[in-house]
Scaffold this active site. Structure first.
Site, PDB file in Angstrom:
ATOM      1  N   LYS A  21       0.839  -1.213   0.000  1.00  0.00           N
ATOM      2  CA  LYS A  21       0.000   0.000   0.000  1.00  0.00           C
ATOM      3  C   LYS A  21       0.874   1.263   0.000  1.00  0.00           C
ATOM      4  O   LYS A  21       0.664   2.176  -0.789  1.00  0.00           O
ATOM      5  CB  LYS A  21      -0.923   0.042   1.240  1.00  0.00           C
ATOM      6  CG  LYS A  21      -1.789  -1.184   1.414  1.00  0.00           C
ATOM      7  CD  LYS A  21      -2.720  -1.071   2.620  1.00  0.00           C
ATOM      8  CE  LYS A  21      -2.033  -0.865   3.951  1.00  0.00           C
ATOM      9  NZ  LYS A  21      -1.208  -2.018   4.406  1.00  0.00           N
ATOM     10  N   ARG A  98      -8.681   0.995   9.906  1.00  0.00           N
ATOM     11  CA  ARG A  98      -8.170  -0.331  10.265  1.00  0.00           C
ATOM     12  C   ARG A  98      -9.146  -1.051  11.187  1.00  0.00           C
ATOM     13  O   ARG A  98      -8.879  -2.184  11.580  1.00  0.00           O
ATOM     14  CB  ARG A  98      -6.857  -0.172  10.998  1.00  0.00           C
ATOM     15  CG  ARG A  98      -5.616  -0.523  10.171  1.00  0.00           C
ATOM     16  CD  ARG A  98      -4.443  -0.236  11.045  1.00  0.00           C
ATOM     17  NE  ARG A  98      -3.214  -0.849  10.724  1.00  0.00           N
ATOM     18  CZ  ARG A  98      -2.211  -0.249  10.072  1.00  0.00           C
ATOM     19  NH1 ARG A  98      -2.367   0.949   9.571  1.00  0.00           N
ATOM     20  NH2 ARG A  98      -1.062  -0.864   9.923  1.00  0.00           N
ATOM     21  N   ARG A 137      12.069  -5.741   4.655  1.00  0.00           N
ATOM     22  CA  ARG A 137      11.744  -4.341   4.336  1.00  0.00           C
ATOM     23  C   ARG A 137      12.637  -3.367   5.119  1.00  0.00           C
ATOM     24  O   ARG A 137      12.885  -3.553   6.292  1.00  0.00           O
ATOM     25  CB  ARG A 137      10.274  -4.074   4.675  1.00  0.00           C
ATOM     26  CG  ARG A 137       9.863  -2.634   4.435  1.00  0.00           C
ATOM     27  CD  ARG A 137       8.381  -2.510   4.378  1.00  0.00           C
ATOM     28  NE  ARG A 137       7.759  -2.445   5.683  1.00  0.00           N
ATOM     29  CZ  ARG A 137       6.471  -2.189   5.873  1.00  0.00           C
ATOM     30  NH1 ARG A 137       5.666  -1.987   4.829  1.00  0.00           N
ATOM     31  NH2 ARG A 137       5.958  -2.135   7.073  1.00  0.00           N
ATOM     32  N   ARG A 170      12.281  -1.016  10.504  1.00  0.00           N
ATOM     33  CA  ARG A 170      11.359  -0.518  11.535  1.00  0.00           C
ATOM     34  C   ARG A 170      11.295  -1.506  12.687  1.00  0.00           C
ATOM     35  O   ARG A 170      11.299  -2.709  12.452  1.00  0.00           O
ATOM     36  CB  ARG A 170       9.952  -0.358  10.939  1.00  0.00           C
ATOM     37  CG  ARG A 170       9.760   0.930  10.189  1.00  0.00           C
ATOM     38  CD  ARG A 170       8.475   0.958   9.397  1.00  0.00           C
ATOM     39  NE  ARG A 170       7.294   0.409  10.050  1.00  0.00           N
ATOM     40  CZ  ARG A 170       6.091   0.388   9.507  1.00  0.00           C
ATOM     41  NH1 ARG A 170       5.908   0.899   8.307  1.00  0.00           N
ATOM     42  NH2 ARG A 170       5.056  -0.117  10.140  1.00  0.00           N
ATOM     43  N   ARG A 181       1.209  -8.121  14.166  1.00  0.00           N
ATOM     44  CA  ARG A 181       0.492  -7.219  13.243  1.00  0.00           C
ATOM     45  C   ARG A 181      -0.396  -8.003  12.280  1.00  0.00           C
ATOM     46  O   ARG A 181      -1.490  -7.554  11.932  1.00  0.00           O
ATOM     47  CB  ARG A 181       1.492  -6.342  12.480  1.00  0.00           C
ATOM     48  CG  ARG A 181       2.111  -5.277  13.382  1.00  0.00           C
ATOM     49  CD  ARG A 181       3.382  -4.726  12.777  1.00  0.00           C
ATOM     50  NE  ARG A 181       3.120  -3.906  11.607  1.00  0.00           N
ATOM     51  CZ  ARG A 181       4.007  -3.719  10.619  1.00  0.00           C
ATOM     52  NH1 ARG A 181       5.172  -4.315  10.647  1.00  0.00           N
ATOM     53  NH2 ARG A 181       3.692  -2.937   9.616  1.00  0.00           N
TER      54      ARG A 181
HETATM   55  P1  AMP Z   1       1.687   1.170   9.245  1.00  0.00           P
HETATM   56  O1  AMP Z   1       2.848   2.034   8.899  1.00  0.00           O
HETATM   57  O2  AMP Z   1       0.442   1.508   8.491  1.00  0.00           O
HETATM   58  O3  AMP Z   1       2.021  -0.311   9.181  1.00  0.00           O
HETATM   59  O4  AMP Z   1       1.329   1.491  10.789  1.00  0.00           O
HETATM   60  C1  AMP Z   1       2.277   1.248  11.812  1.00  0.00           C
HETATM   61  C2  AMP Z   1       1.575   1.163  13.155  1.00  0.00           C
HETATM   62  O5  AMP Z   1       0.907   2.393  13.444  1.00  0.00           O
HETATM   63  C3  AMP Z   1       0.497   0.104  13.261  1.00  0.00           C
HETATM   64  O6  AMP Z   1       1.011  -1.191  13.555  1.00  0.00           O
HETATM   65  C4  AMP Z   1      -0.352   0.658  14.409  1.00  0.00           C
HETATM   66  O7  AMP Z   1       0.276   0.468  15.662  1.00  0.00           O
HETATM   67  C5  AMP Z   1      -0.333   2.147  14.111  1.00  0.00           C
HETATM   68  N1  AMP Z   1      -1.444   2.557  13.206  1.00  0.00           N
HETATM   69  C6  AMP Z   1      -1.337   3.072  11.941  1.00  0.00           C
HETATM   70  N2  AMP Z   1      -2.550   3.317  11.425  1.00  0.00           N
HETATM   71  C7  AMP Z   1      -3.445   2.960  12.370  1.00  0.00           C
HETATM   72  C8  AMP Z   1      -4.865   2.951  12.443  1.00  0.00           C
HETATM   73  N3  AMP Z   1      -5.618   3.368  11.397  1.00  0.00           N
HETATM   74  N4  AMP Z   1      -5.445   2.511  13.581  1.00  0.00           N
HETATM   75  C9  AMP Z   1      -4.722   2.102  14.642  1.00  0.00           C
HETATM   76  N5  AMP Z   1      -3.377   2.062  14.643  1.00  0.00           N
HETATM   77  C10 AMP Z   1      -2.735   2.482  13.524  1.00  0.00           C
END
Ligand code: AMP
Length: 231
Positions: A21, A98, A137, A170, A181
């Site tokens: 994404k 989410r 990654r 990360r 996750r």
């Molecule tokens: P991402 O970069 O999208 O994988 O997000 C990294 C982390 O940020 C996730 O594992 C969550 O802890 C938090 N996060 C990002 N977007 C959301 C969301 N819409 N709702 C809740 N937590 C989020």
């Protein structure tokens, strides 16, 4: 890149972590095609800047858990109000919604303005492939550009090709957090596939293919023209 008049303007990229994404939304934003709004990037910026939100969110993120809905919804809506009109061709939400309450809050917010989502693109990849992708990654701490240790490393190890920032793994791409996750995605986010399907918004993309093939599918779904020479 040319845009079609009927191009979707309010788009959600839905899919598990590691499905691509961020890669595709970043590329579209670089082409000036659409604005890319990633809640994960916003949270990581808040953590870096040491804001109140950042310190509340960090413990959840490091554990691979979701940040509570109320925090995320406020943060996203503030950003949408401030930046939502920046690109005439519209925005892509990457990593939001989410959970079902987040999806409902988004629908209600758009509804109140007489708007609605135009499309939800589902990036479909099986979990073995995701574990493989996430564990290799690498991400730039400066501009969030995404690399892959094996397939697409930066030209100079540890240095971002784009901004010269620090390219690292990360904390939540470490194996234990990755497993968490993926579990969280299956429990809390995957139900949104039906939510959007029932509302006639869902477009599926087989995202296990090469970046170029997936990009072609994304562009077709978004009705954006492109030439073969673009990367
Ligand atoms: P991402 O970069 O999208 O994988 O997000 C990294 C982390 O940020 C996730 O594992 C969550 O802890 C938090 N996060 C990002 N977007 C959301 C969301 N819409 N709702 C809740 N937590 C989020």
């Amino acid at each position: 890149m040319s845009e079609n008049a009927g191009q979707p303007r309010r788009v959600v990229f839905l899919g598990p972590p590691g499905a691509g994404k961020g890669t595709h939304a970043t590329w579209l934003a670089q082409q000036g095609a659409m604005l890319h709004l990633s809640t994960g990037d916003m949270l990581r910026a808040a953590v870096r800047e040491g804001t109140e939100l950042g310190s509340q969110a960090k413990q959840f993120m490091d554990a691979g858990k979701l940040v509570p809905d109320a925090l995320i919804i406020d943060m996203l809506f503030e950003t949408l109000s401030a930046r939502g009109g920046e690109a005439a061709s519209g925005w892509i939400l990457d990593g939001f919604p989410r959970t079902e309450p987040q999806a409902v809050a988004l629908d209600e917010r758009l509804d109140a303005k007489g708007e609605q989502l135009d499309a939800v693109l589902l990036f479909d990849v099986d979990s073995d492939e995701l574990v493989e992708r996430l564990s290799s990654r690498l991400t730039c701490k400066g501009c969030s550009a995404i690399y892959n240790r094996r397939l697409r490393p930066p030209e100079v190890e540890g240095v971002c090709d784009r901004c010269g920032g620090n390219v690292v793994q990360r904390a939540d791409d470490e194996p234990a957090a990755v497993r968490k996750r993926l579990e969280v995605y299956a429990d809390q986010t995957a139900p949104l596939i039906d939510y959007y399907d029932q509302r006639g918004k869902l477009l599926r993309i087989d995202a296990a293919r090469s970046i170029e093939e997936v990009r072609g599918a994304v562009l077709r779904h978004l009705g954006i023209g492109h030439t073969e020479t673009e990367h």
